[in-house]
Design an enzyme around this catalytic site. Sequence first.
Site, PDB file in Angstrom:
ATOM      1  N   ARG A  47      -7.086  15.022   3.452  1.00 45.24           N
ATOM      2  CA  ARG A  47      -7.095  13.901   4.395  1.00 45.24           C
ATOM      3  C   ARG A  47      -6.650  12.609   3.720  1.00 45.24           C
ATOM      4  O   ARG A  47      -5.888  11.831   4.295  1.00 45.24           O
ATOM      5  CB  ARG A  47      -8.480  13.725   5.022  1.00 45.24           C
ATOM      6  CG  ARG A  47      -8.879  14.864   5.942  1.00 45.24           C
ATOM      7  CD  ARG A  47     -10.300  14.711   6.442  1.00 45.24           C
ATOM      8  NE  ARG A  47     -11.210  14.691   5.280  1.00 45.24           N
ATOM      9  CZ  ARG A  47     -12.414  14.156   5.281  1.00 45.24           C
ATOM     10  NH1 ARG A  47     -12.898  13.581   6.373  1.00 45.24           N
ATOM     11  NH2 ARG A  47     -13.170  14.196   4.206  1.00 45.24           N
ATOM     12  N   ASN A  65     -11.554  16.580   9.249  1.00 45.27           N
ATOM     13  CA  ASN A  65     -11.914  17.973   9.006  1.00 45.27           C
ATOM     14  C   ASN A  65     -12.533  18.544  10.275  1.00 45.27           C
ATOM     15  O   ASN A  65     -13.174  17.821  11.044  1.00 45.27           O
ATOM     16  CB  ASN A  65     -12.939  18.080   7.869  1.00 45.27           C
ATOM     17  CG  ASN A  65     -12.323  17.854   6.507  1.00 45.27           C
ATOM     18  OD1 ASN A  65     -11.119  17.963   6.328  1.00 45.27           O
ATOM     19  ND2 ASN A  65     -13.163  17.542   5.537  1.00 45.27           N
TER      20      ASN A  65
END
Length: 122
Positions: A47, A65
């Site tokens: 990320r 996520n």
Amino acid sequence: MDTKIKQPKKVESKLSAEVLAKNMGNEKKIYSTMFEIFGRVQGVYFRKHTQIKAKQLGLNGWCMNTKEGTVKGIMEGPQDMISEMRLWLQHKGSPRSIIEKAVFTSNEPIPTYNFNAFTIRR
């Protein structure tokens, strides 16, 4: 002593109406695309690297996520930058990630950005 206030001089623009109209037509259209990345993409700073790459390309949106072990997100920006980000998400990702599959929606034109930056959602 003269107490009259002087009016500021009128400054004429060097850009003609024709040039302005031509430039306005060249503005890049904005598109939005959703994505989901499968593989080893959690616990490997995926990320964070996605956010860095999106900012480099000038894209807005978010990623997060999922409980299923994937990373989902939305990106907004010019089509050429979205295409470059798609390739990055499919083939590169973070240094320790292993990308098995990347799924994208089609590029949808949008009138204006829905997000002010590219963020990580938790």
